[in-house]
Structure formats: C-alpha cells, structure tokens
Design a protein around this motif. Structure first.
Motif, PDB file in Angstrom:
ATOM      1  N   ASP A  59       0.874  -0.736   0.025  1.00 12.76           N
ATOM      2  CA  ASP A  59       0.162  -0.011   0.172  1.00 12.76           C
ATOM      3  C   ASP A  59       0.427   1.455   0.003  1.00 12.76           C
ATOM      4  O   ASP A  59       0.279   2.181  -0.082  1.00 12.76           O
ATOM      5  CB  ASP A  59      -0.627   0.101   1.042  1.00 12.76           C
ATOM      6  CG  ASP A  59      -0.323   0.008   2.519  1.00 12.76           C
ATOM      7  OD1 ASP A  59       0.670  -0.299   3.216  1.00 12.76           O
ATOM      8  OD2 ASP A  59      -0.863   1.289   3.474  1.00 12.76           O
ATOM      9  N   ASN A  60       2.118   1.386  -0.021  1.00  7.30           N
ATOM     10  CA  ASN A  60       2.895   1.983   0.413  1.00  7.30           C
ATOM     11  C   ASN A  60       3.072   2.424  -1.361  1.00  7.30           C
ATOM     12  O   ASN A  60       3.991   1.795  -2.108  1.00  7.30           O
ATOM     13  CB  ASN A  60       4.804   1.801   0.926  1.00  7.30           C
ATOM     14  CG  ASN A  60       5.525   3.190   1.321  1.00  7.30           C
ATOM     15  OD1 ASN A  60       5.303   3.832   0.266  1.00  7.30           O
ATOM     16  ND2 ASN A  60       5.456   2.909   2.917  1.00  7.30           N
ATOM     17  N   GLU A  61       3.489   3.820  -1.356  1.00  9.39           N
ATOM     18  CA  GLU A  61       3.606   3.898  -3.267  1.00  9.39           C
ATOM     19  C   GLU A  61       5.115   3.907  -3.357  1.00  9.39           C
ATOM     20  O   GLU A  61       5.370   3.610  -4.570  1.00  9.39           O
ATOM     21  CB  GLU A  61       3.327   5.561  -3.036  1.00  9.39           C
ATOM     22  CG  GLU A  61       4.812   6.548  -2.063  1.00  9.39           C
ATOM     23  CD  GLU A  61       3.836   8.059  -2.801  1.00  9.39           C
ATOM     24  OE1 GLU A  61       4.520   9.101  -2.350  1.00  9.39           O
ATOM     25  OE2 GLU A  61       3.028   8.618  -2.563  1.00  9.39           O
ATOM     26  N   LEU A  62       6.071   3.455  -2.336  1.00  9.43           N
ATOM     27  CA  LEU A  62       7.541   3.604  -2.546  1.00  9.43           C
ATOM     28  C   LEU A  62       7.648   2.091  -3.086  1.00  9.43           C
ATOM     29  O   LEU A  62       7.852   1.573  -4.355  1.00  9.43           O
ATOM     30  CB  LEU A  62       8.148   3.505  -1.397  1.00  9.43           C
ATOM     31  CG  LEU A  62       9.595   2.826  -1.414  1.00  9.43           C
ATOM     32  CD1 LEU A  62      10.413   3.805  -2.436  1.00  9.43           C
ATOM     33  CD2 LEU A  62      10.183   3.746   0.088  1.00  9.43           C
ATOM     34  N   TYR A  63       6.411   1.026  -2.926  1.00 11.48           N
ATOM     35  CA  TYR A  63       6.231  -0.441  -3.000  1.00 11.48           C
ATOM     36  C   TYR A  63       7.142  -1.324  -4.639  1.00 11.48           C
ATOM     37  O   TYR A  63       7.888  -1.457  -4.764  1.00 11.48           O
ATOM     38  CB  TYR A  63       5.515  -0.989  -2.551  1.00 11.48           C
ATOM     39  CG  TYR A  63       5.696  -2.954  -2.676  1.00 11.48           C
ATOM     40  CD1 TYR A  63       5.416  -3.136  -1.807  1.00 11.48           C
ATOM     41  CD2 TYR A  63       4.913  -3.079  -4.261  1.00 11.48           C
ATOM     42  CE1 TYR A  63       6.537  -5.040  -1.538  1.00 11.48           C
ATOM     43  CE2 TYR A  63       5.462  -4.606  -4.154  1.00 11.48           C
ATOM     44  CZ  TYR A  63       5.266  -5.099  -3.222  1.00 11.48           C
ATOM     45  OH  TYR A  63       5.735  -7.148  -3.327  1.00 11.48           O
ATOM     46  N   LYS A  64       6.358  -0.322  -5.384  1.00  9.07           N
ATOM     47  CA  LYS A  64       6.457  -0.422  -6.715  1.00  9.07           C
ATOM     48  C   LYS A  64       8.016  -0.002  -6.888  1.00  9.07           C
ATOM     49  O   LYS A  64       8.580  -0.789  -8.138  1.00  9.07           O
ATOM     50  CB  LYS A  64       5.337  -0.221  -7.535  1.00  9.07           C
ATOM     51  CG  LYS A  64       5.409  -0.771  -9.237  1.00  9.07           C
ATOM     52  CD  LYS A  64       4.159   0.221  -9.811  1.00  9.07           C
ATOM     53  CE  LYS A  64       4.156  -0.269 -11.425  1.00  9.07           C
ATOM     54  NZ  LYS A  64       2.734  -0.183 -12.012  1.00  9.07           N
TER      55      LYS A  64
END
Length: 112
Positions: A59-64
C-alpha cells in the motif's frame, strides 16, 4: 552479472537508508495472502539473534518503485509463499491497525 554495489536510496523514519542486495529482500505470497507482500530492509543487527528493520508494504507508494529496482538488479526474493510467518503477520496487522487508529473517522459506508 550485476554490480554488487547497486543500491536504491530511501528515507526511512527520517533517516537516509541504502537498500542493497545485502540488506533488502522482497517477499511475496500466493492468492489471498498477497495482501502481505512486502519488502524487508534490514538495519544493523541488534545482536546475533535479533534483526531490526522496516517493512515496505504494497500500500506504500514506494513499494512498486523499490520492487522494480529489486527485480532489475537481482536482489534476493522469497516468492510465492503459501503461509505468512507469524512475525510478518504481526507487523502487517500493526501497520494496518495503526492506520485505523490514526483515522479521524470510519468511512461513511462502514457506519450504520
């Protein structure tokens, strides 16, 4: 073969952190358990048996961005697990429960 010195720099709890193939691992789970997919970034070990680190959940934008970097640079990955380890589950639950505690109200569709 990829260069062992590749890293992705992020700010973690206000601190600049280098994610490299020695301290960063992606974990994925099959089916409904995929909500637990995360990237673990290890900090300096506290002692021989205790690791400290941080999880970046889907759910964190950094993940992708970080997951793409991990894949492109051949970082360690533990893929398609069929069970979520107890400690991972505890961290995930705490992550999402803290979101609920921080919320000022529930979505209107949840209220009766």
């Amino acid at each position: 073969m990829e260069d062992d010195d590749e890293y992705y720099e992020i700010r973690l709890n206000g601190e600049l952190t280098e994610c490299n193939r020695y301290n960063t691992t992606a974990y994925t789970f099959l089916g409904e358990l995929a909500v637990h997919d995360h990237i673990f970034i290890e900090k300096e070990p506290i002692d021989e048996t205790t690791l400290e680190g941080a999880c970046v959940f889907k759910d964190n934008e950094l993940y992708k961005k970080l997951a793409t970097f991990i894949l492109e640079h051949h970082f360690p990955m533990v893929l398609n697990q069929t069970e979520v380890p107890e400690l991972d589950l505890m961290v995930w639950e705490e992550h999402f429960l803290s979101d609920l505690r921080d919320s000022e109200s529930f979505p209107q569709e949840w209220e009766k």
